[in-house]
Design a protein around this motif. Structure first.
Motif, short mmCIF file in Angstrom:
data_model
loop_
_atom_site.label_atom_id
_atom_site.label_comp_id
_atom_site.label_asym_id
_atom_site.label_seq_id
_atom_site.Cartn_x
_atom_site.Cartn_y
_atom_site.Cartn_z
N ARG A 1 42.50 33.15 31.71
CA ARG A 1 41.09 33.21 32.36
C ARG A 1 39.68 34.06 31.54
N PRO A 2 39.98 33.61 29.97
CA PRO A 2 38.72 35.10 29.54
C PRO A 2 37.24 34.19 29.17
N ASP A 3 37.83 32.70 29.62
CA ASP A 3 36.46 32.50 30.03
C ASP A 3 35.07 32.39 31.14
N ILE A 4 35.77 32.36 32.68
CA ILE A 4 35.68 32.08 33.37
C ILE A 4 35.72 34.06 34.05
N GLU A 5 35.06 34.58 35.56
CA GLU A 5 35.54 35.41 36.24
C GLU A 5 36.29 34.98 37.13
N ALA A 6 38.44 35.54 36.35
CA ALA A 6 39.49 35.69 36.87
C ALA A 6 39.03 36.42 38.66
N CYS A 7 39.85 36.21 39.28
CA CYS A 7 39.61 36.29 40.75
C CYS A 7 40.88 36.99 41.12
N GLY A 8 40.84 37.98 42.72
CA GLY A 8 41.72 37.66 43.10
C GLY A 8 41.73 38.62 44.45
N VAL A 9 42.91 38.57 45.24
CA VAL A 9 43.45 39.73 46.38
C VAL A 9 44.38 40.99 46.00
N LEU A 10 44.10 41.99 46.53
CA LEU A 10 44.85 43.32 46.13
C LEU A 10 46.02 43.62 46.76
N LEU A 11 46.95 43.52 47.21
CA LEU A 11 47.84 43.74 48.46
C LEU A 11 48.70 45.41 48.31
N GLY A 12 47.78 46.19 49.30
CA GLY A 12 48.60 46.93 49.34
C GLY A 12 48.56 47.58 51.11
N SER A 13 48.32 49.27 51.91
CA SER A 13 47.88 49.78 52.15
C SER A 13 46.68 51.12 52.19
N ILE A 14 45.72 51.48 53.06
CA ILE A 14 45.16 52.24 53.11
C ILE A 14 45.40 53.69 54.01
N ASP A 15 46.00 54.61 53.25
CA ASP A 15 46.50 55.71 54.04
C ASP A 15 45.26 56.18 54.78
N ALA A 16 45.64 57.61 56.10
CA ALA A 16 44.52 58.23 56.48
C ALA A 16 43.84 58.72 56.27
N HIS A 17 43.31 58.68 55.36
CA HIS A 17 42.32 59.82 54.40
C HIS A 17 41.08 58.55 53.68
N GLY A 18 41.48 57.27 54.47
CA GLY A 18 40.53 56.19 53.27
C GLY A 18 41.14 56.19 52.56
N ASN A 19 42.09 56.12 51.54
CA ASN A 19 41.81 55.72 50.00
C ASN A 19 43.22 54.60 50.33
N TRP A 20 42.94 53.80 49.50
CA TRP A 20 43.83 52.64 48.42
C TRP A 20 45.05 52.41 48.20
N HIS A 21 45.80 51.94 48.36
CA HIS A 21 46.83 52.10 47.44
C HIS A 21 47.13 50.84 47.34
N VAL A 22 47.23 49.73 46.53
CA VAL A 22 47.54 49.14 46.02
C VAL A 22 49.13 48.83 45.06
N ASP A 23 49.80 47.62 45.95
CA ASP A 23 51.02 47.50 45.17
C ASP A 23 50.79 46.44 44.23
N GLN A 24 49.84 45.38 44.57
CA GLN A 24 50.36 43.63 43.67
C GLN A 24 48.99 43.34 43.92
N ALA A 25 48.22 42.55 42.83
CA ALA A 25 47.35 41.70 42.71
C ALA A 25 47.79 40.42 42.68
N TYR A 26 47.06 39.41 43.52
CA TYR A 26 48.04 37.89 43.28
C TYR A 26 46.50 37.25 43.33
N PRO A 27 46.53 36.51 41.79
CA PRO A 27 45.36 35.54 41.43
C PRO A 27 45.20 35.00 42.54
N LEU A 28 44.04 34.65 42.69
CA LEU A 28 43.61 32.99 42.88
C LEU A 28 42.54 32.30 43.03
N ARG A 29 42.81 31.20 42.85
CA ARG A 29 41.78 30.24 42.28
C ARG A 29 39.62 30.72 42.35
N ASN A 30 39.31 30.53 40.70
CA ASN A 30 38.16 31.16 41.12
C ASN A 30 37.32 29.25 41.82
#
Length: 161
Positions: free
Chosen positions: A26-55
């Motif tokens: 999708r080079p001509d439009i904003e590609a978008c999606g969600v990030l799946l993973g966890s947030i640790d006790a210190h507030g850090n985001w740990h992304v295990d996978q990206a999941y594309p969604l339709r714009n």
């Protein structure tokens, strides 16, 4: 002791391939999606996978998720949606005014602790070729809108596994 500044966002190296595949399709439009993973006790985001969604806006300067797709991934992966990503195919290297408003609304008004990754273009054939199938950390920026300090850039750390 942690070797990274807190808070930070860690991405698995394999996730970069998913992001590259999405923006290259999708080079001509904003590609978008969600990030799946966890947030640790210190507030850090740990992304295990990206999941594309339709714009649904199909725009080079704006994205909007298909609500049914977002709901489906939230139901299939309860508690694992920790952020979102989108591309800026025009090459704009930071959050737009609309991005900033959305981050504040989601992070503060709705109390959703998502991190936000923006991948900057351009994504023409020559640029995609020089990327060698992988997004570099220098082409990404992550944000979160904190209650006390407002919108802040979050360092991105690439994990090898």
């Amino acid at each position: 002791m942690n070797q990274y500044p807190a808070p930070y966002l860690s991405l698995k190296k394999e996730t970069l391939s998913t992001l590259f595949e999405d923006i290259s399709q999708r080079p001509d439009i904003e590609a978008c999606g969600v990030l799946l993973g966890s947030i640790d006790a210190h507030g850090n985001w740990h992304v295990d996978q990206a999941y594309p969604l339709r714009n649904t806006a199909a725009s080079p300067v704006y994205f909007e998720f298909a609500p049914d797709e977002l709901l489906q991934i939230e139901l299939l992966s309860p508690g694992q949606v920790i952020g979102v990503y989108h591309s800026h195919p025009t090459g704009f290297p930071r959050a737009s005014a609309t991005d900033c408003e959305n981050m504040q609304r989601v992070n503060q008004d709705q109390q959703i602790p998502w991190a936000w990754i923006i991948i900057r273009g351009p994504f023409d054939a020559a640029s995609l070729h020089t990327m060698h199938g992988e997004i570099t950390p220098s082409s990404m920026i992550a944000y979160h809108h904190f209650e006390c300090t407002g919108l802040k850039i979050i360092p991105i750390v690439i994990q090898s596994s």
